[in-house]
Design a protein around this motif. Structure first.
Motif, PDB file in Angstrom:
ATOM      1  N   ILE A 100      49.707  31.731  18.502  1.00 20.85           N
ATOM      2  CA  ILE A 100      51.154  31.839  18.357  1.00 20.85           C
ATOM      3  C   ILE A 100      51.551  31.055  17.113  1.00 20.85           C
ATOM      4  N   THR A 101      52.616  31.471  16.441  1.00 22.12           N
ATOM      5  CA  THR A 101      53.062  30.674  15.304  1.00 22.12           C
ATOM      6  C   THR A 101      53.566  29.327  15.822  1.00 22.12           C
ATOM      7  N   THR A 102      53.392  28.307  15.015  1.00 26.49           N
ATOM      8  CA  THR A 102      53.886  26.997  15.444  1.00 26.49           C
ATOM      9  C   THR A 102      55.407  26.977  15.481  1.00 26.49           C
ATOM     10  N   LYS A 103      56.034  27.837  14.715  1.00 28.34           N
ATOM     11  CA  LYS A 103      57.498  27.963  14.767  1.00 28.34           C
ATOM     12  C   LYS A 103      57.935  28.454  16.141  1.00 28.34           C
ATOM     13  N   ASP A 104      57.252  29.484  16.654  1.00 28.29           N
ATOM     14  CA  ASP A 104      57.587  30.002  17.985  1.00 28.29           C
ATOM     15  C   ASP A 104      57.230  29.001  19.077  1.00 28.29           C
ATOM     16  N   LEU A 105      56.099  28.322  18.916  1.00 21.69           N
ATOM     17  CA  LEU A 105      55.708  27.318  19.907  1.00 21.69           C
ATOM     18  C   LEU A 105      56.709  26.169  19.934  1.00 21.69           C
ATOM     19  N   ALA A 106      57.228  25.801  18.767  1.00 21.19           N
ATOM     20  CA  ALA A 106      58.223  24.726  18.704  1.00 21.19           C
ATOM     21  C   ALA A 106      59.463  25.075  19.532  1.00 21.19           C
ATOM     22  N   THR A 107      59.880  26.321  19.450  1.00 21.89           N
ATOM     23  CA  THR A 107      61.037  26.772  20.229  1.00 21.89           C
ATOM     24  C   THR A 107      60.762  26.668  21.726  1.00 21.89           C
ATOM     25  N   GLN A 108      59.545  27.048  22.124  1.00 23.34           N
ATOM     26  CA  GLN A 108      59.184  27.059  23.542  1.00 23.34           C
ATOM     27  C   GLN A 108      58.802  25.682  24.083  1.00 23.34           C
ATOM     28  N   SER A 109      58.697  24.676  23.200  1.00 25.72           N
ATOM     29  CA  SER A 109      58.267  23.349  23.655  1.00 25.72           C
ATOM     30  C   SER A 109      59.411  22.333  23.701  1.00 25.72           C
ATOM     31  N   GLN A 110      60.625  22.811  23.616  1.00 27.51           N
ATOM     32  CA  GLN A 110      61.782  21.923  23.715  1.00 27.51           C
ATOM     33  C   GLN A 110      62.046  21.571  25.183  1.00 27.51           C
ATOM     34  N   PRO A 111      62.746  20.463  25.435  1.00 30.32           N
ATOM     35  CA  PRO A 111      63.033  20.078  26.823  1.00 30.32           C
ATOM     36  C   PRO A 111      63.631  21.237  27.626  1.00 30.32           C
ATOM     37  N   GLY A 112      63.094  21.440  28.811  1.00 34.46           N
ATOM     38  CA  GLY A 112      63.549  22.509  29.690  1.00 34.46           C
ATOM     39  C   GLY A 112      62.851  23.836  29.459  1.00 34.46           C
ATOM     40  N   GLY A 149      49.694  12.750   4.311  1.00 39.26           N
ATOM     41  CA  GLY A 149      49.982  13.164   5.682  1.00 39.26           C
ATOM     42  C   GLY A 149      50.078  14.668   5.845  1.00 39.26           C
ATOM     43  N   SER A 150      50.481  15.365   4.782  1.00 38.93           N
ATOM     44  CA  SER A 150      50.611  16.815   4.859  1.00 38.93           C
ATOM     45  C   SER A 150      49.262  17.505   5.031  1.00 38.93           C
ATOM     46  N   ILE A 151      48.199  16.883   4.532  1.00 40.97           N
ATOM     47  CA  ILE A 151      46.862  17.470   4.676  1.00 40.97           C
ATOM     48  C   ILE A 151      46.487  17.535   6.157  1.00 40.97           C
ATOM     49  N   ASP A 152      46.631  16.416   6.862  1.00 40.54           N
ATOM     50  CA  ASP A 152      46.320  16.369   8.292  1.00 40.54           C
ATOM     51  C   ASP A 152      47.230  17.304   9.084  1.00 40.54           C
ATOM     52  N   ILE A 153      48.500  17.328   8.741  1.00 40.32           N
ATOM     53  CA  ILE A 153      49.443  18.186   9.455  1.00 40.32           C
ATOM     54  C   ILE A 153      49.084  19.657   9.263  1.00 40.32           C
ATOM     55  N   SER A 154      48.685  20.053   8.050  1.00 39.82           N
ATOM     56  CA  SER A 154      48.325  21.461   7.824  1.00 39.82           C
ATOM     57  C   SER A 154      47.112  21.854   8.659  1.00 39.82           C
ATOM     58  N   ILE A 155      46.143  20.949   8.785  1.00 41.98           N
ATOM     59  CA  ILE A 155      44.968  21.215   9.623  1.00 41.98           C
ATOM     60  C   ILE A 155      45.394  21.395  11.079  1.00 41.98           C
ATOM     61  N   LYS A 156      46.277  20.532  11.551  1.00 40.46           N
ATOM     62  CA  LYS A 156      46.733  20.613  12.940  1.00 40.46           C
ATOM     63  C   LYS A 156      47.593  21.848  13.191  1.00 40.46           C
ATOM     64  N   LYS A 157      48.350  22.273  12.194  1.00 35.70           N
ATOM     65  CA  LYS A 157      49.129  23.497  12.350  1.00 35.70           C
ATOM     66  C   LYS A 157      48.204  24.709  12.478  1.00 35.70           C
ATOM     67  N   ALA A 158      47.155  24.757  11.657  1.00 38.76           N
ATOM     68  CA  ALA A 158      46.193  25.859  11.765  1.00 38.76           C
ATOM     69  C   ALA A 158      45.500  25.811  13.119  1.00 38.76           C
ATOM     70  N   PHE A 159      45.092  24.619  13.565  1.00 41.92           N
ATOM     71  CA  PHE A 159      44.458  24.466  14.878  1.00 41.92           C
ATOM     72  C   PHE A 159      45.378  24.997  15.973  1.00 41.92           C
ATOM     73  N   THR A 160      46.638  24.585  15.939  1.00 44.57           N
ATOM     74  CA  THR A 160      47.590  24.977  16.973  1.00 44.57           C
ATOM     75  C   THR A 160      47.815  26.482  16.984  1.00 44.57           C
ATOM     76  N   ALA A 161      48.008  27.065  15.805  1.00 43.03           N
ATOM     77  CA  ALA A 161      48.248  28.509  15.722  1.00 43.03           C
ATOM     78  C   ALA A 161      47.062  29.284  16.290  1.00 43.03           C
ATOM     79  N   ARG A 162      45.845  28.807  16.025  1.00 42.08           N
ATOM     80  CA  ARG A 162      44.663  29.497  16.540  1.00 42.08           C
ATOM     81  C   ARG A 162      44.414  29.170  18.007  1.00 42.08           C
ATOM     82  N   ALA A 163      44.579  27.922  18.392  1.00 38.47           N
ATOM     83  CA  ALA A 163      44.301  27.520  19.772  1.00 38.47           C
ATOM     84  C   ALA A 163      45.186  28.260  20.770  1.00 38.47           C
ATOM     85  N   PHE A 164      46.421  28.571  20.374  1.00 34.99           N
ATOM     86  CA  PHE A 164      47.354  29.223  21.285  1.00 34.99           C
ATOM     87  C   PHE A 164      47.738  30.631  20.819  1.00 34.99           C
TER      88      PHE A 164
END
Length: 117
Positions: A51-63, A34-49
């Motif tokens: 932004i680091t996925t850590k920062d995006l995680a903070t901004q994607s919480q409820p509210g 599962g970590s292989i797929d997740i690493s691919i999606k993390k790279a996709f997310t960081a490039r697509a937006f």
């Protein structure tokens, strides 16, 4: 205490280009599948937006402004720490995604990869 980049963790690593082409994909011997797929999606997310996925995680919480973003892009958006944009001369040229450790470890390893880039 050693940083995530210095610990031995069974992980998957992905480096992708500006256009999201995967150039390097590696995983350690005991990496969870599962970590292989997740690493691919993390790279996709960081490039697509760009932004680091850590920062995006903070901004994607409820509210917060990006709440629900993880459901976009056919489920390819990953809001766990470990995805980091790669920059050259101040411009995003790709991304790195790391999965297998804790979010803190994955982020530290991804940042080390980005800094080495």
């Amino acid at each position: 205490m050693a940083s995530g980049a210095e610990r031995t963790v069974s992980s998957a690593f992905v480096f992708c280009s500006f256009r999201l082409t995967i150039y390097v994909q590696h995983h350690t011997a005991r990496c969870r599948i599962g970590s292989i797929d997740i690493s691919i999606k993390k790279a996709f997310t960081a490039r697509a937006f760009d932004i680091t996925t850590k920062d995006l995680a903070t901004q994607s919480q409820p509210g917060r402004q990006f709440f629900g973003i993880h459901a976009s892009n056919d489920g390819r958006v990953m809001i766990f720490a470990g995805g980091v944009p790669l920059k050259r001369d101040g411009k995003v040229v790709g991304a790195v995604g790391v999965s297998g450790g804790s979010g803190e470890q994955d982020h530290a390893v991804a940042m080390a990869g980005a800094e080495a880039f």
